[in-house]
Design a protein around this motif. Structure first.
Motif, short mmCIF file in Angstrom:
data_model
loop_
_atom_site.label_atom_id
_atom_site.label_comp_id
_atom_site.label_asym_id
_atom_site.label_seq_id
_atom_site.Cartn_x
_atom_site.Cartn_y
_atom_site.Cartn_z
N ALA A 10 0.81 -1.22 0.00
CA ALA A 10 0.00 0.00 0.00
C ALA A 10 0.84 1.26 0.00
O ALA A 10 0.42 2.30 -0.51
N ILE A 48 -4.53 0.46 1.32
CA ILE A 48 -4.34 1.60 0.42
C ILE A 48 -5.27 2.73 0.81
O ILE A 48 -4.87 3.91 0.85
N TRP A 65 1.34 -1.75 -7.49
CA TRP A 65 0.35 -2.46 -6.67
C TRP A 65 -0.02 -3.82 -7.25
O TRP A 65 0.09 -4.84 -6.57
#
Length: 559
Positions: free
Chosen positions: A393, A426, A400
């Motif tokens: 994150a 995130i 990602w």
């Protein structure tokens, strides 16, 4: 017509974002999302252990798995992240401590420019005394060359006398208030001013071409028993210098010219990095503290391409893990240089291994990968997935999805499960990165314990291979390594103790590590009044039983 088509495309894009956001709300639990924008980190309103544990045994047909198209994953979160700016310094841990004292100093001290001028006079004095002092050959030996005239370092020497610098600056019109305000002098018990730095090699701490203070290294033969003070001594807190806010930079002009900053543990390591690479890399070091958020803001001005090169031991590895959570809230993405085991930059330079140091810097890899590897190697799969999620994150958007797929492949979980866990972190990071980072900093002791266990295991591998090559390959090897470690502080000669244990006969052909561990345990913690005739057995699930040897009383062990 073209405009209408573009408008329709935009509407489809917005609809896709709204659909994805609605799916995220369902996936992660309404309560957690309803707290937005005051969202907390996932650990307060979310039970990822349960989610991942259930999902680990689920099939792709189960309703528990939220299947999404990879190209739509993280769409809304990515939009938020791309417009993020570094947090204000007040969000981050620790910097407020110096605010009040520095305001008080500002009311009492001379003008900052005058203090900088006094520090420059002191540096000229130290540089003049450097030639012919013990510091000159000592540092030449540490760095492989005489650094007397190095403009990036400007080394000096503080004489051993009580008032050498005080008297010199008095002759140059510096008064007592200025000496105290600059941190160059302290008040002795007699009431008179004496030098703060005495019999030390000194290096200036420079920022924006101003000398803010100094760091002094005591004589290498001096110890704490000699009452010579700490190994490294910084300027006291002043209006110009605050050690949590300043970095020692071994060549600021090279950073301005595009040199890559390398964060190390101390001034000598910083100098070693700059000299070994001829300024292509520039060593920077905190001053007697762990890296702070204030120092991270200074590093931000040099761009995101920085490297961590802490010592190659457990303490250095833990420092690198900690640095990740200090730097990433500043939108910095550090890399990590893996030095040879047990080494540091200054040692590599002193031993003629400068090419090896530069090679490690050239091959530095993302620090995030190092953190994820540690978790995936040393934790069970479900715990590893959860521990890797905040690391992912904190990375840039483009990493990602590849990171999710890499973790899923490594531990054998469905990528959608990992993606769901990562998404929650995130969101929390986008809302308050410093808060998430601080929660991870609080877990540093757990990282240290895991790394210590790994280091202890590696320490004993060589010895185990000498005893029996089967030991390290045995599934019970970690337990045997722990038994070796337990024996180490108890006995001075562990190898001799192992030899005593082996006198009982050959190790079990099926479970040699468990057999030897049991013998060491008995020698380390013998049961009083045990019956040497009645054998006992070690439980070995789904395997052979290891009879405990009929140990004889040999009397006390000699060290």
């Amino acid at each position: 017509m073209v405009g209408e088509e573009l408008l329709e495309a935009d509407l489809h894009f917005v609809a896709a974002i709204k659909w994805r956001h609605s799916r995220i709300n369902v996936d992660c639990g309404g309560e957690f999302i309803r707290t937005f924008p005051g969202r907390a980190a996932p650990d307060e309103h979310w039970t990822p252990h349960a989610d991942l544990g259930d999902a680990a045994s689920a099939t792709t047909e189960d309703d528990q798995v939220d299947e999404v198209e990879p190209n739509l994953a993280f769409t809304w979160e990515a939009i938020e992240r791309r417009v993020m700016t570094p947090p204000e310094i007040s969000y981050l841990r620790g910097p407020q401590r110096a605010t009040r004292p520095r305001r008080r100093l500002a009311r009492q001290a001379p003008h900052p420019e005058r203090l900088a001028a006094v520090n420059e006079l002191a540096l000229e004095f130290y540089q003049d005394r450097y030639r012919g002092s013990w510091a000159q050959p000592y540092l030449a030996g540490r760095f492989g060359a005489d650094i007397t005239d190095d403009p990036d370092i400007r080394p000096g020497y503080a004489p051993a006398g009580w008032t050498s610098l005080v008297a010199h600056l008095h002759r140059h019109g510096v008064n007592n208030d200025e000496l105290l305000a600059s941190g160059l002098a302290v008040t002795a018990s007699t009431g008179r001013l004496i030098d703060r730095f005495r019999d030390r090699a000194v290096f200036p701490i420079v920022h924006d071409q101003q000398v803010l203070g100094f760091v002094g290294r005591r004589h290498p033969d001096a110890t704490d028993l000699d009452h010579a003070g700490p190994k490294y001594l910084n300027t006291a807190e002043t209006l110009l210098f605050h050690k949590r806010a300043q970095l020692f930079v071994a060549g600021a002009r090279r950073l301005d010219a595009g040199g890559i900053p390398v964060v190390v543990e101390g001034p000598t390591d910083a100098i070693a990095v700059t000299r070994a690479s001829q300024g292509r890399y520039v060593g920077v070091a905190p001053l007697g503290t762990n890296l702070t958020s204030e120092q991270a803001t200074q590093l931000r001005r040099y761009g995101a391409d920085l490297i961590i090169a802490t010592d190659a031991d457990v303490a250095g590895q833990v420092a690198a893990h900690r640095d990740y959570w200090i730097l990433t809230p500043q939108l910095l993405q550090p890399r990590y240089a893996a030095l040879p085991d047990g080494s540091d930059p200054a040692e590599l330079l002193a031993t003629g291994s400068a090419p090896q140091l530069v090679d490690a810097l050239d091959q530095a890899r993302p620090l995030a990968d190092v953190l994820m590897d540690e978790r995936l190697t040393n934790l069970p799969p479900v715990e590893a997935a959860l521990a890797a999620a905040p690391v992912i994150a904190a990375q840039p958007v483009d990493t990602w999805e590849p990171s999710v797929l890499a973790v899923a492949d490594r531990i054998g979980l469905d990528p959608d499960i990992i993606r769901s866990s990562v998404t929650s972190f995130i969101r929390a990071w986008n809302n308050d990165p410093a808060r998430v980072a601080n929660l991870q900093l609080d877990l540093a002791s757990q990282v240290r314990d895991r790394l210590t266990a790994v280091a202890n295991t590696r320490r004993w591998e060589l010895l185990a291979n000498e005893i029996d090559p089967r030991l390290v390959a045995d599934p019970d090897w970690p337990q045997l390594a722990a038994a070796f470690q337990d024996a180490d502080p108890r006995w001075l000669r562990v190898t001799e103790t192992i030899a005593v244990a082996l006198e009982e006969g050959p190790l079990s052909p099926d479970l040699p590590a468990a057999d030897l561990a049991s013998r060491l345990k008995w020698l380390s913690h013998p049961e009083p009044f045990s019956d040497p005739v009645a054998p006992m057995a070690l439980a070995a699930p789904d395997g052979p039983q290891i009879p405990e040897r009929q140990y004889l009383d040999r009397g006390p062990m000699s060290p």
